[in-house]
Scaffold this active site. Structure first.
Site, PDB file in Angstrom:
ATOM      1  N   ASP A  89       0.847  -1.181   0.000  1.00  0.00           N
ATOM      2  CA  ASP A  89       0.000   0.000   0.000  1.00  0.00           C
ATOM      3  C   ASP A  89       0.889   1.240   0.000  1.00  0.00           C
ATOM      4  OD1 ASP A  89       0.967   0.305   2.558  1.00  0.00           O
ATOM      5  OD2 ASP A  89      -0.875  -0.330   3.537  1.00  0.00           O
ATOM      6  N   GLY A  91       0.514   4.105   2.150  1.00  0.00           N
ATOM      7  CA  GLY A  91       0.437   4.957   3.329  1.00  0.00           C
ATOM      8  C   GLY A  91      -0.834   5.761   3.381  1.00  0.00           C
ATOM      9  N   PHE A  93      -3.950   4.847   3.756  1.00  0.00           N
ATOM     10  CA  PHE A  93      -4.879   4.482   4.819  1.00  0.00           C
ATOM     11  C   PHE A  93      -4.478   5.141   6.134  1.00  0.00           C
ATOM     12  CE2 PHE A  93      -6.395   1.777   8.291  1.00  0.00           C
ATOM     13  CZ  PHE A  93      -7.758   1.755   8.005  1.00  0.00           C
ATOM     14  N   ASP A 264      -7.653  -7.851   0.407  1.00  0.00           N
ATOM     15  CA  ASP A 264      -6.749  -8.040   1.539  1.00  0.00           C
ATOM     16  C   ASP A 264      -7.506  -7.691   2.801  1.00  0.00           C
ATOM     17  OD1 ASP A 264      -5.523  -5.380   3.034  1.00  0.00           O
ATOM     18  OD2 ASP A 264      -6.389  -4.932   1.076  1.00  0.00           O
TER      19      ASP A 264
END
Length: 369
Positions: A89, A91, A93, A264
């Site tokens: 990912d 960052g 989130f 996920d």
């Protein structure tokens, strides 16, 4: 082409994603390896479940041990001893979840480390550079994810800034000529017009795949499904579709029916650390005293050492006395269950019997809506 759509059955899709570290058969579930490990697990045991891809967390790895150090070990694959595909990912989130520790501006995000209070800067460009150092096969653009419920103004701003950052991230990624893949992230809360604006803008930029972000952040399942319904038609059928941070077995079943290819979630390992097992017949709470004398395997239907070779009574004992092995074995079982669920859905799509399979699974897990 990185993604090949093999067959469809209604809205459900079976495909194959080609990455520098191998093939990923879709629909696929990615175990989460936040700190360069799937919690409590050896990576060889994760591999034994049939998992072909795991997820790493850019924000956490940026802080500890740092992208340069991971690169010095040969990248994340060598560092964590995982020979298959890794998705990282960006960052984004944490832009939401650590809202008290960050400040957003048009050019990026300034973080106060939750570890030691040190200040860090993350931009669309630096997020690409960090993920390249980590050696991710699939990397995500930096985006802004808003917590729901949110005002229309907050949602519109997050879409605009995520599109601007997406364009910068894509340019930086293409200049690197890494031979890897990059996905854009659709935002827009549960607003259909903003989801359409976000999706169409990202498709115009042109990514290797597209993720639907900003869900599983507090909205009910029917709103999540409705948002997928209005978003997926604006994404190209020729590219992989990834629903981020989802979820329960019922969430996965319903999302696959709506054309989602990748997922996920921390749920399998988080549940495992709390004594909750997912099995082919339903959830099993191994804290329950009724399992103390149960000598049956946790799930004889799963081809997994933890599932078939340890009794529920033994696992109950480990949970009650607080042995770390309980978390390992139950998490192993749960990841194996999730991989079995995905394999069963792929087979059903290939054989044209997805609706029948979905109906049977929904009796246990929901997701039939």
């Amino acid at each position: 082409m990185s993604f090949q759509l093999l067959t469809t059955d209604g809205g459900a899709r079976r495909g194959r994603l080609v990455t520098p570290h191998g093939l990923v058969e879709t629909p696929a579930f990615m175990p989460v390896g936040t700190q360069a490990t799937v919690k409590t697990m050896l990576m060889r045991d994760v591999e034994s479940t049939g998992a072909q891809v795991v997820l790493g967390n850019t924000y956490h790895l940026m802080l500890r041990p740092g992208a340069d150090r991971v690169a010095s070990f040969g990248g994340l694959h060598e560092f964590m001893r995982w020979p298959h595909t890794i998705l990282t990912d960006s960052g984004g989130f944490q832009v939401m979840s650590l809202s008290a520790l960050r400040k957003i501006d048009d050019d990026g995000v300034t973080f106060k480390s939750h570890v030691d209070g040190s200040m860090h800067r993350l931009t669309p460009e630096s997020a690409v550079e960090i993920q390249l150092k980590l050696g991710a096969d699939i990397q995500m653009q930096l985006d802004e994810c808003v917590r729901l419920p949110a005002t229309p103004e907050e949602i519109a701003r997050s879409v605009t800034i995520s599109l601007d950052w997406g364009a910068l991230a894509r340019r930086t990624f293409l200049e690197a000529q890494s031979g890897r893949l990059q996905f854009g992230i659709v935002q827009g809360g549960t607003d259909p017009s903003e989801r359409q604006r976000s999706a169409e803008g990202l498709v115009g930029i042109g990514f290797d795949g597209y993720a639907i972000g900003g869900l599983a952040v507090g909205e009910p399942q029917d709103e999540m499904f409705a948002t997928i319904d209005v978003t997926a038609p604006h994404l190209p059928a020729t590219h992989a579709r990834y629903l981020m941070g989802v979820g329960t077995p019922g969430d996965l079943i319903g999302a696959v029916a709506r054309g989602i290819d990748m997922f996920d979630c921390v749920m399998p390992t988080r549940a495992g650390r709390h004594g909750l097992a997912y099995t082919t017949t339903g959830k099993v709470n191994l804290k329950n005293a009724r399992f103390a004398t149960d000598d049956t395997p946790l799930d004889a239907n799963l081809d997994c050492h933890a599932s078939r070779d340890f009794s529920r009574g033994y696992l109950h004992h480990l949970v009650k006395v607080g042995e770390p092995l309980a978390a390992t074995l139950i998490s192993w079982n749960n990841i194996a269950f999730y991989q079995r669920l995905m394999a069963d859905l792929r087979a059903a799509i290939a054989e044209g019997r997805f609706a029948e399979k979905r109906a049977r699974l929904a009796e246990i897990w929901g997701g039939g809506a």
